[in-house]
Structure formats: C-alpha cells, structure tokens
Design a protein around this motif. Structure first.
Motif, PDB file in Angstrom:
ATOM      1  N   VAL A 156       0.849  -1.202   0.000  1.00 50.71           N
ATOM      2  CA  VAL A 156       0.000   0.000   0.000  1.00 50.71           C
ATOM      3  C   VAL A 156       0.883   1.249   0.000  1.00 50.71           C
ATOM      4  N   PHE A 157       1.968   1.187   0.800  1.00 54.90           N
ATOM      5  CA  PHE A 157       2.859   2.349   0.928  1.00 54.90           C
ATOM      6  C   PHE A 157       4.238   1.982   0.387  1.00 54.90           C
ATOM      7  N   LYS A 158       4.558   2.532  -0.780  1.00 53.71           N
ATOM      8  CA  LYS A 158       5.896   2.275  -1.346  1.00 53.71           C
ATOM      9  C   LYS A 158       6.797   3.409  -0.882  1.00 53.71           C
ATOM     10  N   THR A 159       7.281   3.280   0.341  1.00 53.34           N
ATOM     11  CA  THR A 159       8.079   4.352   0.933  1.00 53.34           C
ATOM     12  C   THR A 159       9.478   4.381   0.319  1.00 53.34           C
ATOM     13  N   GLN A 160      10.071   5.556   0.363  1.00 59.46           N
ATOM     14  CA  GLN A 160      11.441   5.722  -0.129  1.00 59.46           C
ATOM     15  C   GLN A 160      12.408   5.195   0.924  1.00 59.46           C
ATOM     16  N   PRO A 161      13.521   4.529   0.490  1.00 59.59           N
ATOM     17  CA  PRO A 161      14.546   4.169   1.462  1.00 59.59           C
ATOM     18  C   PRO A 161      15.094   5.442   2.132  1.00 59.59           C
ATOM     19  N   PRO A 162      15.513   5.419   3.380  1.00 59.74           N
ATOM     20  CA  PRO A 162      15.658   4.260   4.262  1.00 59.74           C
ATOM     21  C   PRO A 162      14.421   4.006   5.132  1.00 59.74           C
ATOM     22  N   HIS A 163      13.241   4.457   4.695  1.00 59.60           N
ATOM     23  CA  HIS A 163      12.049   4.333   5.536  1.00 59.60           C
ATOM     24  C   HIS A 163      11.357   3.002   5.258  1.00 59.60           C
ATOM     25  N   GLU A 164      11.434   2.070   6.209  1.00 55.54           N
ATOM     26  CA  GLU A 164      10.955   0.705   5.939  1.00 55.54           C
ATOM     27  C   GLU A 164       9.795   0.261   6.792  1.00 55.54           C
TER      28      GLU A 164
END
Ligand code: ACO
Length: 221
Positions: free
Chosen positions: A203-211
């Motif tokens: 659902v959430f394709k977060t940007q690295p480094p946010h995992e």
C-alpha cells in the motif's frame, strides 16, 4: 555558535497556530514518509484533514515549537496531544466519512496498529502523552532540532504527570531520534508486508531508508 544557538524552543501560543500550519505545509505534509509515499501534498500545499488534526492537537496545549531567532519563523514543531481510551475507535469510525482516500489509508494504518496494543491496560493509565507530529524545516534538519523538541516534550509530559510518552514513528530518522531520547519500539510493521488485497502490492511504497512503522514508548517515572 552552537548547533542550535540560532533557534529558541518554547510552547505554541494561539497566535502562532497559523505559522505552525504554514511550516507543516512546507515540511511534514509533503515529506513525512507515508505522506510522501502516497504523494499526499506538494510542498506548500494545504490539506484540510491534516490541518484539522494539527489544530485539534495544538488545542491540547502541550505542543512545542522552534523559532529561528533572526527571522521569527517557525522552523520545527512537536505537536503533542492526549490520547484517552476510546479515542482511536471514535477517530477510526469517522475516517469512512472523509473524502481523501490517501489520508484515510494512512490514518487507518496508524489507528489499526495502535488498536492492536492496549497501552492503557498495560501501564494502568487512562491517558497517554502522544507526540503526533514531529517536523523540522528542511534547512534546519540534521542538527539535533527534532531531538531537542522531543526532549522538551518529554519535560512537558513529566510536568503534567503523564506516565506514558508515545510516538508513532513512521520513518528511519524519527525512529533514530526517538531511540536517542530513550523511546523503545513496542511494535513494528514493515511497509513491504502491508499489502493491498486488490493489487497484491504494498500500500505504501516508501522511499529508502524508511521501511517500517514503529510504535515507540517511554515510561516516565
Ligand atoms: N540523512 C541522514 N541522517 C539524517 C538525516 C538525513 N537526511 N536527517 C536526520 N538524520 C539523522 C541524524 O543524524 C540523527 O541521527 P543521530 O542522532 O544518530 O546522528 C537523526 O537522524 C535525527 O536527528 P535530528 O537532527 O534531531 O532530526 P531533524 O531535526 O533533522 O528532524 C525529522 C528529523 C523531524 C524526522 C525531519 O527529518 C522531518 O521533519 N522529516 C519530515 C517529517 C517526518 O518524517 N516527521 C516524523 C514522522 S513521525 C511523527 O511525526 C511522530
């Protein structure tokens, strides 16, 4: 000059609420990892639901801001509110009536993750001190300002007799800051494992480094 000598920390008087919102439009609304993943706002854009959420948190009177001394600008905030039993269920029930689907996805995740815990029963309390929004102006990041705002907020929580200080840390940097002032993760949800059944994709394709989302807590004695 020390790293933070050019800013002054303190509570947020009502006449600065508008400036806090202005700061958030240029920082948190666009940059917070989940907001950014769903492209909730472009920098500077208003957002009715987030502004309502921010203003109702400010009304609890526990928030802290950092003001750039030379310009008087608000350059960082910790918006802190009180959570009581039943608040999350009531807030979750209201989500269905909101128009912004992206906002609903984010807050549904936050409320659901929190509802899997019962911090009230676990710690024998009927209120939690919650840092809901931690935000620092891009030009002032990486200098320990978020850490200073969290430490101030902890002081405020102690002064008001709270036992539980909590934060839903949605990204790597907020998790690092929280850890550095003694908060510990009591639950973690990895974004790559939070899959939409319709698409089979995260659902959430977060940007690295946010995992991951970490619910982080510090017990104040
Ligand atoms: N790259 C690498 N490391 C970084 C960066 C960066 N761009 N920015 C901060 N860090 C590191 C710091 O080195 C520090 O780690 P350390 O103590 O191990 O050295 C830690 O992350 C944070 O340090 P601060 O300087 O206190 O944090 P800052 O003042 O930069 O603010 C914040 C951090 C609030 C997360 C800021 O990046 C921001 O406003 N981001 C957008 C909004 C957001 O994500 N807010 C938090 C969501 S969770 C919530 O609101 C409850």
């Amino acid at each position: 000059m020390g790293a933070l000598d050019d800013v002054q920390l303190g509570p947020v008087p009502e006449e600065r609420y508008g400036d806090v919102i202005q700061h958030l439009r240029h920082s948190f609304f666009a940059d917070e990892p989940l907001n950014s993943a769903v492209q909730l706002c472009r920098p500077g854009e208003p957002h009715a639901e987030l502004e309502h959420h921010s203003l109702s948190t400010l009304a609890d009177g526990l928030s802290q801001m950092a003001v750039h001394v030379a310009t008087g600008e608000v350059v960082g905030v910790a918006l802190n509110g009180v959570q009581r039993p039943g608040d999350l269920k009531a807030a979750q029930a209201k989500l269905a009536g909101l128009a912004d689907l992206k906002f609903r996805l984010i807050f549904d995740l936050l409320y659901s993750a929190n509802l899997r815990l019962d911090l009230f029963a676990e710690h024998g309390v009927d209120r939690l001190f919650e840092c809901r929004i931690l935000s620092v102006d891009r030009r002032f990041r990486g200098r320990g300002l978020a850490r200073a705002l969290l430490l101030r907020s902890e002081e405020v929580a102690r002064q008001h007799g709270f036992k539980v200080f909590k934060e839903d840390a949605t990204g790597f940097f907020s998790q690092r800051v929280a850890e550095s002032v003694g908060l510990r993760a009591v639950s973690e949800l990895k974004y790559c494992e939070h899959i939409a059944p319709e698409t089979g994709e995260a659902v959430f394709k977060t940007q690295p480094p946010h995992e991951s989302l970490k619910i982080m807590v510090k017990i104040l004695q």
